[in-house]
Design a protein around this motif. Structure first.
Motif, PDB file in Angstrom:
ATOM      1  N   THR A  54     131.061  34.887  70.854  1.00 43.08           N
ATOM      2  CA  THR A  54     132.135  35.802  70.488  1.00 43.08           C
ATOM      3  C   THR A  54     132.625  35.448  69.085  1.00 43.08           C
ATOM      4  OG1 THR A  54     134.225  36.773  71.242  1.00 43.08           O
ATOM      5  CG2 THR A  54     133.979  34.379  71.468  1.00 43.08           C
ATOM      6  N   MET A  55     133.637  36.153  68.612  1.00 43.37           N
ATOM      7  CA  MET A  55     134.197  35.897  67.292  1.00 43.37           C
ATOM      8  C   MET A  55     135.075  34.651  67.323  1.00 43.37           C
ATOM      9  SD  MET A  55     132.915  38.440  65.658  1.00 43.37           S
ATOM     10  CE  MET A  55     133.834  38.444  64.112  1.00 43.37           C
ATOM     11  N   LEU A  56     135.171  33.951  66.186  1.00 39.09           N
ATOM     12  CA  LEU A  56     136.014  32.758  66.098  1.00 39.09           C
ATOM     13  C   LEU A  56     137.475  33.089  66.360  1.00 39.09           C
ATOM     14  CD1 LEU A  56     133.385  31.587  64.852  1.00 39.09           C
ATOM     15  CD2 LEU A  56     134.835  30.365  63.219  1.00 39.09           C
ATOM     16  N   THR A  57     137.869  34.318  66.069  1.00 38.01           N
ATOM     17  CA  THR A  57     139.261  34.732  66.282  1.00 38.01           C
ATOM     18  C   THR A  57     139.628  34.780  67.762  1.00 38.01           C
ATOM     19  OG1 THR A  57     138.515  37.033  66.126  1.00 38.01           O
ATOM     20  CG2 THR A  57     139.423  36.031  64.130  1.00 38.01           C
ATOM     21  N   GLU A  58     138.641  34.706  68.640  1.00 32.45           N
ATOM     22  CA  GLU A  58     138.916  34.725  70.075  1.00 32.45           C
ATOM     23  C   GLU A  58     139.332  33.354  70.598  1.00 32.45           C
ATOM     24  OE1 GLU A  58     138.890  37.494  72.102  1.00 32.45           O
ATOM     25  OE2 GLU A  58     138.748  38.495  70.153  1.00 32.45           O
ATOM     26  N   ALA A  59     139.221  32.318  69.774  1.00 29.39           N
ATOM     27  CA  ALA A  59     139.604  30.972  70.203  1.00 29.39           C
ATOM     28  C   ALA A  59     141.125  30.863  70.266  1.00 29.39           C
ATOM     29  CB  ALA A  59     139.055  29.929  69.237  1.00 29.39           C
ATOM     30  N   PRO A  60     141.653  29.979  71.125  1.00 26.65           N
ATOM     31  CA  PRO A  60     143.111  29.755  71.154  1.00 26.65           C
ATOM     32  C   PRO A  60     143.623  29.297  69.790  1.00 26.65           C
ATOM     33  CG  PRO A  60     142.038  28.722  73.048  1.00 26.65           C
ATOM     34  CD  PRO A  60     140.939  29.182  72.133  1.00 26.65           C
ATOM     35  N   ASP A  61     144.884  29.566  69.519  1.00 26.64           N
ATOM     36  CA  ASP A  61     145.463  29.242  68.215  1.00 26.64           C
ATOM     37  C   ASP A  61     145.347  27.757  67.887  1.00 26.64           C
ATOM     38  OD1 ASP A  61     146.135  31.882  67.894  1.00 26.64           O
ATOM     39  OD2 ASP A  61     148.221  31.626  68.558  1.00 26.64           O
ATOM     40  N   GLU A  62     145.446  26.900  68.906  1.00 30.18           N
ATOM     41  CA  GLU A  62     145.427  25.457  68.671  1.00 30.18           C
ATOM     42  C   GLU A  62     144.013  24.886  68.625  1.00 30.18           C
ATOM     43  OE1 GLU A  62     146.142  26.033  73.153  1.00 30.18           O
ATOM     44  OE2 GLU A  62     146.504  27.077  71.243  1.00 30.18           O
ATOM     45  N   ALA A  63     143.002  25.717  68.769  1.00 34.36           N
ATOM     46  CA  ALA A  63     141.619  25.237  68.833  1.00 34.36           C
ATOM     47  C   ALA A  63     141.173  24.625  67.504  1.00 34.36           C
ATOM     48  CB  ALA A  63     140.690  26.374  69.213  1.00 34.36           C
ATOM     49  N   GLU A  64     140.328  23.613  67.615  1.00 34.57           N
ATOM     50  CA  GLU A  64     139.650  23.017  66.473  1.00 34.57           C
ATOM     51  C   GLU A  64     138.158  23.296  66.630  1.00 34.57           C
ATOM     52  OE1 GLU A  64     142.669  19.286  65.656  1.00 34.57           O
ATOM     53  OE2 GLU A  64     140.923  18.961  66.921  1.00 34.57           O
ATOM     54  N   PHE A  65     137.485  23.579  65.523  1.00 34.48           N
ATOM     55  CA  PHE A  65     136.117  24.078  65.594  1.00 34.48           C
ATOM     56  C   PHE A  65     135.084  22.984  65.321  1.00 34.48           C
ATOM     57  CE2 PHE A  65     138.653  27.865  64.699  1.00 34.48           C
ATOM     58  CZ  PHE A  65     138.223  28.682  65.751  1.00 34.48           C
ATOM     59  N   ILE A  66     134.036  23.023  66.108  1.00 37.45           N
ATOM     60  CA  ILE A  66     132.899  22.111  65.966  1.00 37.45           C
ATOM     61  C   ILE A  66     131.700  22.937  65.520  1.00 37.45           C
ATOM     62  CG2 ILE A  66     131.353  20.540  67.192  1.00 37.45           C
ATOM     63  CD1 ILE A  66     133.698  20.262  69.274  1.00 37.45           C
ATOM     64  N   LEU A  67     131.129  22.576  64.392  1.00 30.77           N
ATOM     65  CA  LEU A  67     129.954  23.282  63.898  1.00 30.77           C
ATOM     66  C   LEU A  67     128.720  22.821  64.679  1.00 30.77           C
ATOM     67  CD1 LEU A  67     128.577  25.164  61.803  1.00 30.77           C
ATOM     68  CD2 LEU A  67     128.274  23.116  60.366  1.00 30.77           C
ATOM     69  N   LEU A  68     128.177  23.702  65.499  1.00 30.40           N
ATOM     70  CA  LEU A  68     126.966  23.367  66.248  1.00 30.40           C
ATOM     71  C   LEU A  68     125.731  23.451  65.370  1.00 30.40           C
ATOM     72  CD1 LEU A  68     127.700  25.288  69.567  1.00 30.40           C
ATOM     73  CD2 LEU A  68     128.061  22.853  69.084  1.00 30.40           C
TER      74      LEU A  68
END
Length: 288
Positions: A54-68
């Motif tokens: 899905t789009m990154l904007t669908e993540a919770p506001d507090e989410a931190e992203f891990i580049l797979l």
């Protein structure tokens, strides 16, 4: 060639981006960037056996992203939500079904994501000084803000093996497994121990069988939570079993014909599932 489960991943892990904050920001802003869809650490799967994104904007506001990594140059991410509980130690029946649906290679992406997210959930504090840590290197590390110690996801090596004697393989079963299931013996490597030594020690500890001539066959990442399974075969000096009932419910010797029949679903025991390295180990041994 037999490809073990959770291997054969197709993503470019793009290590170069982990060290470049500007490039990472650009990847996150790329309109083709996608976020792996996970629910309670379990993946969503499309009808054709692919992981759902899905789009990154669908993540919770507090989410931190891990580049797979990159898929055909397109950034692929997973989300870690600080404060979210680590997954339970057991695997749900739903997850077993999902893993059976995934195409080869897709499970490798899920394995990487699940292991790293699990690691973040369990390592919010510095092992050196006890202060909070923060995510860095595109999610592939954590850094202590106090003592500056850097921490990186760990992988625990596990030997998984069969002992061979007179054309038969030694297999065992744990009490928690489904009735009738047998599989290879397994155990963690200990500090100061080689793979061969760990194989010999574990077989003798669990089944009382002494082995030598240990040979390596294959390996597999196992994301529950993060092991490297190292599949081996050892030659048994005799076939007398002395069971460690703290580890195993039963153990027995099976011929190649019996193992082949079990792998085909019509044998004297229930074989491990195809995505498990034990299935690969038994398949290779049965074909020798």
């Amino acid at each position: 060639m037999i490809v073990p489960g959770f291997t054969g991943g197709t993503l470019d892990r793009a290590d170069r981006l982990r060290h470049d904050d500007d490039a990472l920001a650009s990847a996150m802003g790329n309109w083709q960037a996608r976020l792996l869809k996970l629910h309670n650490y379990e993946p969503e799967v499309t009808d054709d056996g692919r992981l759902a994104w899905t789009m990154l904007t669908e993540a919770p506001d507090e989410a931190e992203f891990i580049l797979l990594g990159l898929e055909d140059g397109k950034p692929r991410f997973a989300a870690f939500v600080p404060g979210e509980a680590a997954p339970p130690p057991f695997r749900s029946p739903n997850l077993f079904g999902v893993l059976d649906q995934l195409r080869p290679g897709e499970a490798a992406t899920f394995a990487a994501a699940r292991s790293v997210i699990d690691w973040h959930a369990r390592h919010g504090f510095c092992a050196n000084c006890g202060n909070p840590t923060t995510l860095f290197r595109a999610g592939w590390g954590r850094k202590c803000g106090s003592c500056k110690t850097e921490h990186f996801p760990r992988v625990d090596p596990v030997v998984i093996m069969i002992a061979e004697h007179d054309g038969r393989a030694l297999l065992g079963r744990q009490p928690a497994w489904p009735q009738g299931r047998y599989s290879a013996l397994a155990g963690f490597l200990e500090p100061g121990e080689s793979i061969e030594e760990a194989v010999a020690r574990e077989i003798e500890e669990e089944a009382g069988v002494r082995v030598s001539g240990v040979r390596y066959l294959s390996s597999q990442p196992w994301p529950f939570p993060s092991q490297l399974m190292i599949a081996c075969v050892g030659i048994a000096q005799d076939d007398k079993i002395t069971l460690d009932e703290n580890e195993l419910d039963a153990a027995d010797w099976f011929t190649r014909d019996e193992v082949r029949a079990a792998l085909a679903g019509d044998g004297p025991f229930i074989a491990p599932p195809p995505y498990a390295i034990a299935h690969t180990l038994l398949t290779i041994w049965a074909a020798e």
